[in-house]
Design a protein around this motif. Structure first.
Motif, PDB file in Angstrom:
ATOM      1  N   LEU A  77       1.127  -1.285  -0.214  1.00 40.30           N
ATOM      2  CA  LEU A  77      -0.200   0.073   0.067  1.00 40.30           C
ATOM      3  C   LEU A  77       1.003   1.107   0.056  1.00 40.30           C
ATOM      4  O   LEU A  77       1.411   1.897   1.072  1.00 40.30           O
ATOM      5  N   SER A  78       0.392   2.036  -0.865  1.00 36.77           N
ATOM      6  CA  SER A  78       2.299   2.951  -1.031  1.00 36.77           C
ATOM      7  C   SER A  78       0.949   4.550  -1.850  1.00 36.77           C
ATOM      8  O   SER A  78       0.968   4.915  -2.789  1.00 36.77           O
ATOM      9  N   VAL A  79      -0.510   4.982  -0.878  1.00 31.84           N
ATOM     10  CA  VAL A  79      -0.233   5.944  -0.667  1.00 31.84           C
ATOM     11  C   VAL A  79      -0.094   6.626   0.402  1.00 31.84           C
ATOM     12  O   VAL A  79       0.264   6.759   1.210  1.00 31.84           O
ATOM     13  N   PRO A  80      -1.074   7.713  -0.207  1.00 26.48           N
ATOM     14  CA  PRO A  80      -0.693   9.349   1.066  1.00 26.48           C
ATOM     15  C   PRO A  80      -1.365   8.407   2.614  1.00 26.48           C
ATOM     16  O   PRO A  80      -2.290   8.781   2.709  1.00 26.48           O
ATOM     17  N   SER A  81      -0.488   8.822   3.404  1.00 26.17           N
ATOM     18  CA  SER A  81      -0.946   8.373   4.538  1.00 26.17           C
ATOM     19  C   SER A  81      -3.137   8.652   4.820  1.00 26.17           C
ATOM     20  O   SER A  81      -3.602   7.987   5.317  1.00 26.17           O
ATOM     21  N   GLN A  82      -2.769   9.866   5.104  1.00 27.61           N
ATOM     22  CA  GLN A  82      -4.643  10.519   5.519  1.00 27.61           C
ATOM     23  C   GLN A  82      -5.602   9.995   4.476  1.00 27.61           C
ATOM     24  O   GLN A  82      -6.382  10.281   4.739  1.00 27.61           O
ATOM     25  N   LYS A 191      10.631  11.767  11.647  1.00 29.26           N
ATOM     26  CA  LYS A 191      11.435  12.147  10.749  1.00 29.26           C
ATOM     27  C   LYS A 191      11.099  12.843   9.692  1.00 29.26           C
ATOM     28  O   LYS A 191      11.977  13.912   9.152  1.00 29.26           O
ATOM     29  N   ASN A 192      10.173  12.718   8.890  1.00 29.33           N
ATOM     30  CA  ASN A 192       8.919  13.670   8.362  1.00 29.33           C
ATOM     31  C   ASN A 192       8.997  14.790   8.991  1.00 29.33           C
ATOM     32  O   ASN A 192       9.026  15.989   8.298  1.00 29.33           O
ATOM     33  N   VAL A 193       8.781  15.048   9.850  1.00 31.02           N
ATOM     34  CA  VAL A 193       8.633  16.589  10.724  1.00 31.02           C
ATOM     35  C   VAL A 193       9.538  17.431  10.857  1.00 31.02           C
ATOM     36  O   VAL A 193      10.024  18.142  10.910  1.00 31.02           O
ATOM     37  N   SER A 277       4.366  19.209  -5.716  1.00 29.66           N
ATOM     38  CA  SER A 277       2.997  18.144  -6.252  1.00 29.66           C
ATOM     39  C   SER A 277       2.742  17.262  -5.224  1.00 29.66           C
ATOM     40  O   SER A 277       1.847  16.449  -6.463  1.00 29.66           O
ATOM     41  N   GLN A 278       4.142  16.944  -5.271  1.00 30.24           N
ATOM     42  CA  GLN A 278       4.313  15.350  -4.398  1.00 30.24           C
ATOM     43  C   GLN A 278       3.450  15.486  -2.749  1.00 30.24           C
ATOM     44  O   GLN A 278       3.775  16.411  -2.166  1.00 30.24           O
ATOM     45  N   THR A 279       3.800  13.937  -2.019  1.00 22.36           N
ATOM     46  CA  THR A 279       3.101  14.121  -0.047  1.00 22.36           C
ATOM     47  C   THR A 279       3.903  14.520  -0.234  1.00 22.36           C
ATOM     48  O   THR A 279       5.362  14.376  -0.034  1.00 22.36           O
ATOM     49  N   ALA A 280       4.636  15.456   0.771  1.00 20.83           N
ATOM     50  CA  ALA A 280       5.155  15.920   2.384  1.00 20.83           C
ATOM     51  C   ALA A 280       4.155  15.421   2.900  1.00 20.83           C
ATOM     52  O   ALA A 280       3.828  16.268   4.074  1.00 20.83           O
TER      53      ALA A 280
HETATM   54  N1  LIG Z   1       8.859   8.840  -2.502  1.00 19.31           N
HETATM   55  C1  LIG Z   1       9.822   8.542  -1.151  1.00 19.31           C
HETATM   56  O1  LIG Z   1      10.634   8.588  -1.682  1.00 19.31           O
HETATM   57  C2  LIG Z   1       8.955   7.876  -0.099  1.00 19.31           C
HETATM   58  C3  LIG Z   1       9.798   6.711   0.765  1.00 19.31           C
HETATM   59  C4  LIG Z   1       9.874   6.536   1.537  1.00 19.31           C
HETATM   60  C5  LIG Z   1       8.459   6.416   1.999  1.00 19.31           C
HETATM   61  N2  LIG Z   1       7.764   6.922   0.776  1.00 19.31           N
HETATM   62  C6  LIG Z   1       6.163   7.222   1.905  1.00 19.31           C
HETATM   63  O2  LIG Z   1       5.271   6.369   0.911  1.00 19.31           O
HETATM   64  C7  LIG Z   1       4.220   7.165   0.996  1.00 19.31           C
HETATM   65  C8  LIG Z   1       3.671   7.194  -0.560  1.00 19.31           C
HETATM   66  O3  LIG Z   1       4.801   7.971  -0.935  1.00 19.31           O
HETATM   67  P1  LIG Z   1       4.534   8.845  -2.285  1.00 19.31           P
HETATM   68  O4  LIG Z   1       6.152   9.511  -2.344  1.00 19.31           O
HETATM   69  O5  LIG Z   1       4.497   7.486  -3.606  1.00 19.31           O
HETATM   70  O6  LIG Z   1       3.802   9.505  -2.984  1.00 19.31           O
HETATM   71  P2  LIG Z   1       3.518  10.662  -3.897  1.00 19.31           P
HETATM   72  O7  LIG Z   1       2.853  11.741  -3.674  1.00 19.31           O
HETATM   73  O8  LIG Z   1       4.141  10.152  -4.827  1.00 19.31           O
HETATM   74  O9  LIG Z   1       1.787   9.790  -4.654  1.00 19.31           O
HETATM   75  C9  LIG Z   1       0.898   9.233  -3.795  1.00 19.31           C
HETATM   76  C10 LIG Z   1       0.249   8.429  -5.277  1.00 19.31           C
HETATM   77  O10 LIG Z   1      -1.184   7.911  -3.871  1.00 19.31           O
HETATM   78  C11 LIG Z   1      -2.720   7.640  -4.898  1.00 19.31           C
HETATM   79  N3  LIG Z   1      -3.945   8.337  -4.351  1.00 19.31           N
HETATM   80  C12 LIG Z   1      -4.580   7.815  -3.749  1.00 19.31           C
HETATM   81  N4  LIG Z   1      -5.503   7.986  -3.286  1.00 19.31           N
HETATM   82  C13 LIG Z   1      -4.944   8.965  -3.359  1.00 19.31           C
HETATM   83  C14 LIG Z   1      -5.759   9.946  -2.453  1.00 19.31           C
HETATM   84  N5  LIG Z   1      -6.702   9.755  -1.946  1.00 19.31           N
HETATM   85  N6  LIG Z   1      -5.576  11.604  -2.689  1.00 19.31           N
HETATM   86  C15 LIG Z   1      -3.911  11.870  -3.527  1.00 19.31           C
HETATM   87  N7  LIG Z   1      -2.912  10.880  -3.981  1.00 19.31           N
HETATM   88  C16 LIG Z   1      -3.534  10.103  -3.247  1.00 19.31           C
HETATM   89  C17 LIG Z   1      -1.962   9.379  -6.068  1.00 19.31           C
HETATM   90  O11 LIG Z   1      -2.739   9.005  -7.508  1.00 19.31           O
HETATM   91  C18 LIG Z   1      -0.583   9.216  -6.367  1.00 19.31           C
HETATM   92  O12 LIG Z   1      -0.330   7.508  -7.314  1.00 19.31           O
HETATM   93  C19 LIG Z   1       3.880   7.997   1.887  1.00 19.31           C
HETATM   94  O13 LIG Z   1       3.918   8.182   3.083  1.00 19.31           O
HETATM   95  C20 LIG Z   1       5.337   8.451   1.822  1.00 19.31           C
HETATM   96  O14 LIG Z   1       5.718   9.311   3.200  1.00 19.31           O
HETATM   97  C21 LIG Z   1       7.692   7.585   0.011  1.00 19.31           C
END
Ligand SMILES: NC(=O)c1ccc[n+]([C@@H]2O[C@H](COP(=O)([O-])OP(=O)(O)OC[C@H]3O[C@@H](n4cnc5c(N)ncnc54)[C@H](O)[C@@H]3O)[C@@H](O)[C@H]2O)c1
Ligand SMILES: O=P(O)(O)OC[C@H](O)CO
Length: 333
Positions: A77-82, A191-193, A277-280
């Motif tokens: 599972l890899s979507v924004p936490s919220q 660590k994000n904070v 543009s991406q998830t912080a």
């Molecule tokens: N990018 C990194 O380097 C990295 C590394 C390790 C962990 N993470 C963690 O992985 C998780 C995902 O991060 P990411 O980098 O893939 O994020 P991202 O912003 O790149 O992508 C998020 C994905 O979730 C999808 N999504 C599904 N439902 C959504 C909704 N309701 N609202 C918004 N987006 C929605 C988006 O379309 C997108 O494909 C986060 O918790 C992040 O902290 C990221």
């Protein structure tokens, strides 16, 4: 062959799909947008997030969650936490009894203050032996180039952790197992904070002493919270603790670090959000981490300072002065 469904075509979901495919798994990526999914399936490129990366040709992409999850050994599972709770509520009825659920996410849910593994267990109705957490110094942009990195695969059931360790082990990606799920998740979320705080210092033109102080005292806060919540303190000295903190706080590739840098340079919150543009994750999780700490009687002054800047609009200079003016105390308490 191990079958994996990766739910989310953002930066990390896409790169993790590549890792799994390189490790020999059969991988299906689920995404929301038909156009993006079609392009991944057809051209093996995720144009929106990783236009330079050619994905392994075996990776299939779909918008059909049922098709992605059918027969999966692991649902990653890899979507924004919220957004996890709402997304997973749709997927839960499609998840089969043999499937273990893997969280790549680093956040704490607002309101419930639950860690992602807790949200997964609750929404999918599965026990801790079916929930795996992956966390470590894993900037997607570096791993996309197959640069060497390591991570932690945590599960209460060590045998399940070992199975997923094998599923994602490649010549460039080295996973270690751990049974301390709480410690690994807190390391990733906090660590994000701290990355936001270090980014702010960076944007304010401050040097390495300030940043090292924020990193070290940030880890002290994380460990304090972790101990109260039952984590193993050794986890915070490992990849999911210090490792991830160092990567996030040092790298311009970190979205949290960059977000903080923009605020430290004087951009408003609205301008900073518009430039991202991406998830912080830290932007929202700073509030839930602080909430979690307060509910457990734990002091987290750096996290509180970040909340003050990001959500209360207090100037970074003033907040930093406040941190430095705190009463003197022993280093270890
Ligand atoms: N990018 C990194 O380097 C990295 C590394 C390790 C962990 N993470 C963690 O992985 C998780 C995902 O991060 P990411 O980098 O893939 O994020 P991202 O912003 O790149 O992508 C998020 C994905 O979730 C999808 N999504 C599904 N439902 C959504 C909704 N309701 N609202 C918004 N987006 C929605 C988006 O379309 C997108 O494909 C986060 O918790 C992040 O902290 C990221
Ligand atoms: O880009 P960030 O700040 O979300 O950090 C990415 C990873 O979590 C680093 O391990």
């Amino acid at each position: 062959m191990t079958r994996c469904a990766v739910m989310g075509t953002g930066s990390w979901g896409t790169v993790f799909a590549m890792i799994l495919a390189d490790a020999g798994c059969e991988v299906t990526l689920w995404g929301r947008r038909q156009e993006l999914v079609d392009a991944i399936d057809r051209d093996h490129v995720n144009r929106d997030y990783l236009p330079e990366l050619t994905l392994p040709a075996g990776i299939r992409a779909t918008t059909d969650a049922a098709a992605a999850l059918a027969g999966a050994d692991f649902a990653v599972l890899s979507v924004p936490s919220q957004t996890l709770r709402d997304n997973l509520a749709l997927w839960a009825p499609l998840i089969e009894p043999q499937t273990a659920l893997v969280s790549l996410m680093k956040g704490v849910e607002l309101g419930t203050v639950k860690r992602m593994s807790e949200v997964i267990a609750e929404v999918a109705g599965v026990g801790p032996e079916r929930v795996v957490v992956v966390s470590g110094p894993n900037l997607a942009g570096e791993i996309a180039n197959r640069q060497p990195a390591a991570t932690v695969v945590a599960c209460a059931d060590e045998e399940v952790a070992k199975r997923f360790q094998k599923a994602c082990h490649t010549p460039y990606f080295r996973p270690y197992t751990n049974t301390d799920v709480v410690g690994c998740e807190l390391g990733g979320a906090v660590k994000n904070v701290i990355g936001l705080a270090v980014g702010m210092a960076n944007g304010m033109g401050l040097g390495d002493n300030t940043k090292a102080t924020l990193i070290t005292r940030g880890l002290a806060e994380t460990t304090r919270l972790g101990l109260v919540l039952g984590a193993d303190p050794h986890t915070f000295a490992g990849l999911a603790g210090m490792g991830d903190l160092v990567a996030t706080c040092s790298s311009p590739l970190s979205r949290n670090n960059t977000f903080g840098t923009n605020l430290g340079r004087g951009m408003t919150l609205a301008e900073t959000i518009a430039a991202t543009s991406q998830t912080a994750e830290g932007v929202k999780s700073c509030e839930s981490v602080l909430d979690l700490a307060r509910r457990n009687g734990v002091e987290m002054p750096i996290v509180e300072a970040v909340v003050d800047v990001v959500h209360k609009g207090r100037p970074t200079q003033e907040v930093l002065k406040g941190l430095m003016a705190r009463s003197a105390k022993p280093e270890r308490r």
